[in-house]
Structures are given as C-alpha cells and as structure tokens.
Scaffold this motif. Structure first.
Motif, PDB file in Angstrom:
ATOM      1  N   MET A   1       2.391   4.163 -17.821  1.00  0.00           N
ATOM      2  CA  MET A   1       2.214   2.750 -17.495  1.00  0.00           C
ATOM      3  C   MET A   1       2.978   2.442 -16.211  1.00  0.00           C
ATOM      4  N   ILE A   2       2.687   1.287 -15.643  1.00  0.00           N
ATOM      5  CA  ILE A   2       3.417   0.765 -14.491  1.00  0.00           C
ATOM      6  C   ILE A   2       4.380  -0.286 -15.018  1.00  0.00           C
ATOM      7  N   LYS A   3       5.661  -0.184 -14.671  1.00  0.00           N
ATOM      8  CA  LYS A   3       6.634  -1.172 -15.131  1.00  0.00           C
ATOM      9  C   LYS A   3       7.314  -1.813 -13.934  1.00  0.00           C
ATOM     10  N   THR A   4       7.314  -3.132 -13.907  1.00  0.00           N
ATOM     11  CA  THR A   4       8.013  -3.868 -12.875  1.00  0.00           C
ATOM     12  C   THR A   4       8.606  -5.125 -13.496  1.00  0.00           C
ATOM     13  N   GLY A   5       9.150  -5.998 -12.672  1.00  0.00           N
ATOM     14  CA  GLY A   5       9.753  -7.218 -13.191  1.00  0.00           C
ATOM     15  C   GLY A   5       9.997  -8.202 -12.072  1.00  0.00           C
ATOM     16  N   VAL A   6      10.017  -9.485 -12.429  1.00  0.00           N
ATOM     17  CA  VAL A   6      10.286 -10.548 -11.455  1.00  0.00           C
ATOM     18  C   VAL A   6      11.179 -11.594 -12.104  1.00  0.00           C
ATOM     19  N   ASP A   7      11.861 -12.373 -11.263  1.00  0.00           N
ATOM     20  CA  ASP A   7      12.661 -13.483 -11.756  1.00  0.00           C
ATOM     21  C   ASP A   7      11.777 -14.719 -11.917  1.00  0.00           C
TER      22      ASP A   7
ATOM     23  N   ILE B   1      -1.919 -12.937  -7.801  1.00  0.00           N
ATOM     24  CA  ILE B   1      -1.897 -11.724  -6.976  1.00  0.00           C
ATOM     25  C   ILE B   1      -2.879 -10.697  -7.522  1.00  0.00           C
ATOM     26  N   LEU B   2      -2.886 -10.528  -8.841  1.00  0.00           N
ATOM     27  CA  LEU B   2      -3.835  -9.578  -9.441  1.00  0.00           C
ATOM     28  C   LEU B   2      -5.269  -9.993  -9.152  1.00  0.00           C
ATOM     29  N   GLU B   3      -5.549 -11.273  -9.279  1.00  0.00           N
ATOM     30  CA  GLU B   3      -6.905 -11.768  -9.023  1.00  0.00           C
ATOM     31  C   GLU B   3      -7.320 -11.495  -7.586  1.00  0.00           C
ATOM     32  N   SER B   4      -6.387 -11.643  -6.657  1.00  0.00           N
ATOM     33  CA  SER B   4      -6.708 -11.410  -5.246  1.00  0.00           C
ATOM     34  C   SER B   4      -7.108  -9.965  -4.983  1.00  0.00           C
ATOM     35  N   ARG B   5      -6.672  -9.056  -5.843  1.00  0.00           N
ATOM     36  CA  ARG B   5      -7.023  -7.635  -5.715  1.00  0.00           C
ATOM     37  C   ARG B   5      -8.174  -7.239  -6.634  1.00  0.00           C
TER      38      ARG B   5
ATOM     39  N   GLU C   1       0.822  -1.203   0.000  1.00  0.00           N
ATOM     40  CA  GLU C   1       0.000   0.000   0.000  1.00  0.00           C
ATOM     41  C   GLU C   1       0.864   1.264   0.000  1.00  0.00           C
ATOM     42  N   GLN C   2       1.951   1.244   0.755  1.00  0.00           N
ATOM     43  CA  GLN C   2       2.841   2.413   0.788  1.00  0.00           C
ATOM     44  C   GLN C   2       3.557   2.616  -0.543  1.00  0.00           C
ATOM     45  N   LEU C   3       3.996   1.529  -1.144  1.00  0.00           N
ATOM     46  CA  LEU C   3       4.628   1.642  -2.463  1.00  0.00           C
ATOM     47  C   LEU C   3       3.637   2.161  -3.492  1.00  0.00           C
ATOM     48  N   SER C   4       2.421   1.646  -3.424  1.00  0.00           N
ATOM     49  CA  SER C   4       1.394   2.109  -4.358  1.00  0.00           C
ATOM     50  C   SER C   4       1.121   3.600  -4.181  1.00  0.00           C
TER      51      SER C   4
ATOM     52  N   LYS D   1       5.416  -8.368  -3.471  1.00  0.00           N
ATOM     53  CA  LYS D   1       4.958  -7.058  -3.012  1.00  0.00           C
ATOM     54  C   LYS D   1       4.884  -6.057  -4.160  1.00  0.00           C
ATOM     55  N   LEU D   2       5.866  -6.106  -5.055  1.00  0.00           N
ATOM     56  CA  LEU D   2       5.867  -5.191  -6.197  1.00  0.00           C
ATOM     57  C   LEU D   2       4.664  -5.438  -7.104  1.00  0.00           C
ATOM     58  N   ILE D   3       4.335  -6.702  -7.322  1.00  0.00           N
ATOM     59  CA  ILE D   3       3.158  -7.017  -8.137  1.00  0.00           C
ATOM     60  C   ILE D   3       1.885  -6.560  -7.428  1.00  0.00           C
ATOM     61  N   ASP D   4       1.832  -6.765  -6.122  1.00  0.00           N
ATOM     62  CA  ASP D   4       0.676  -6.321  -5.340  1.00  0.00           C
ATOM     63  C   ASP D   4       0.546  -4.802  -5.410  1.00  0.00           C
ATOM     64  N   ALA D   5       1.665  -4.104  -5.261  1.00  0.00           N
ATOM     65  CA  ALA D   5       1.645  -2.641  -5.358  1.00  0.00           C
ATOM     66  C   ALA D   5       1.216  -2.182  -6.744  1.00  0.00           C
ATOM     67  N   ALA D   6       1.651  -2.906  -7.766  1.00  0.00           N
ATOM     68  CA  ALA D   6       1.237  -2.573  -9.128  1.00  0.00           C
ATOM     69  C   ALA D   6      -0.272  -2.750  -9.295  1.00  0.00           C
TER      70      ALA D   6
END
Length: 208
Positions: A148-154, A196-200, A125-128, A164-169
């Motif tokens: 746009m929102i840009k992030t990345g994961v391994d 994660i997106l579905e949960s939000r 929430e704080q990152l968002s 957390k980054l995906i949740d913030a996105a």
C-alpha cells in the motif's frame, strides 16, 4: 488492490512481504498497525538506532498471540523515514506465518518532521517514480514490495509539500494499483485530498 494478469486470474490480490496473496486469503486482518516506529525525524532516522534482534524478540510474542487468536494478515503502516524495516517484517512474517504488508510513501503529518529533504525539491512525478520503483524492484534492494501507499497530512490548509505527497500518491496509485492510506488532520484536509485525487482521475475509493 492490484489485479493479477487476466490470463492468470480475475481475483484481486495484495502484496505481502513474501509476495502476492489472494485477497480472499487475507482472512482476519489487523488493518493499521506498527511493529517499529522511530520518532527522531527524517534527518536523523537510521537503522543503527536500534538492534534488529531486540525488536524481533520483543515483537514476536505479540505477533504469535494475535496469530493464535485467529489473525491471518497484519498491515504494518509505517512509512519510510519513520522506522520502516521491510527485511525485519519479512523475517517476522516467516517466523509467525502471519501475512505482513508493508508500505511505500512518506508521512507528511506532524508538521512534516518525517519528510526527507528531497521531497521539498523534487516534483510529485519524481517522488512517484521513487515509490513506483519500490513496487517494480523492491524496497532498498531487498526485493520486498510494498502492499500500500502510506502518507499523512495535518489539518487544512495543506502545505505545498503535503499537497505534493498526495499528488505523488495519486500518480503512484495509477502506476501500480496500490491503495492510498492517509493519516488526515481534519475533514477539510480530507476534502483537499479528494480534490487532488480527482484532478488526477483517481477514484475516491482508492483512498483510505
């Protein structure tokens, strides 16, 4: 894509470094590009590590070339802490007449080398809130807003901070309507993101 107020128009728009652009005016688009990237790491990255004039002069011939070849819109997918420079992108856009789009968000791939320290202690929430503030008020006091929102994961399993980054996105998407672009390690990592997106309550179509 965010949507303009109903009283104005029902047509989707994108946010460029120069303001709103109707989606129908994007025309031929380069959808994932980088004008400037700094791989030094989030703890060392700084605008003092390069000369803006040098970057401007180096990039200009390439941007003019793609413009002459029919490109109208250029999406620069560089996030904060890995070389994003919104003011430079605006300067290049004004000079070339290209529609240039910049981002909000943090890049969690590459073993989190480009994730700032506060991302480990702050909540999603704080990152968002940080990212949404860039949409509401502009990036680093420039008045330039992300498109746009840009992030990345391994590869899966995702680390706690990558989750957390995906949740913030997801939260930022809900607050702004911005699309989420994710550099993704493998299919299992993509499945984890979608969970994660579905949960939000965020639709899979909100993610690239």
């Amino acid at each position: 894509l965010p949507r303009m107020a109903e009283a104005v128009t029902q047509e989707d728009f994108v946010m460029t470094v120069n303001g709103k652009l109707m989606a129908s005016d994007m025309k031929f688009t380069l959808s994932h590009e980088h004008i400037l990237v700094d791989f030094i790491g989030a703890d060392k990255v700084s605008k003092n590590r390069y000369h803006e004039e040098d970057v401007f002069n180096t990039a200009m011939p390439y941007l003019r070339d793609v413009k002459n070849k029919g490109c109208q819109t250029f999406i620069d997918c560089t996030p904060a802490y890995i070389g994003r420079d919104a003011a430079l992108l605006k300067r290049l856009s004004l000079e070339t007449k290209l529609n240039i789009i910049t981002t909000t968000g943090y890049y969690g791939a590459a073993q989190e080398k480009y994730v700032p320290r506060h991302a480990y202690t702050e909540t999603a929430e704080q990152l968002s809130t940080r990212w949404t503030d860039e949409w509401d008020n502009g990036i680093e006091g420039s008045g330039i807003k992300p498109g746009m929102i840009k992030t990345g994961v391994d590869k899966a399993p995702l680390s706690d901070v990558q989750k957390k980054l995906i949740d913030a996105a997801a939260l930022t998407h809900l607050a702004t309507g911005l699309i989420i672009g994710v550099h993704t390690g493998d299919r299992a990592a993509a499945d984890a993101q979608l969970g994660i997106l579905e949960s939000r309550g965020v639709a899979p179509s909100a993610r690239i």
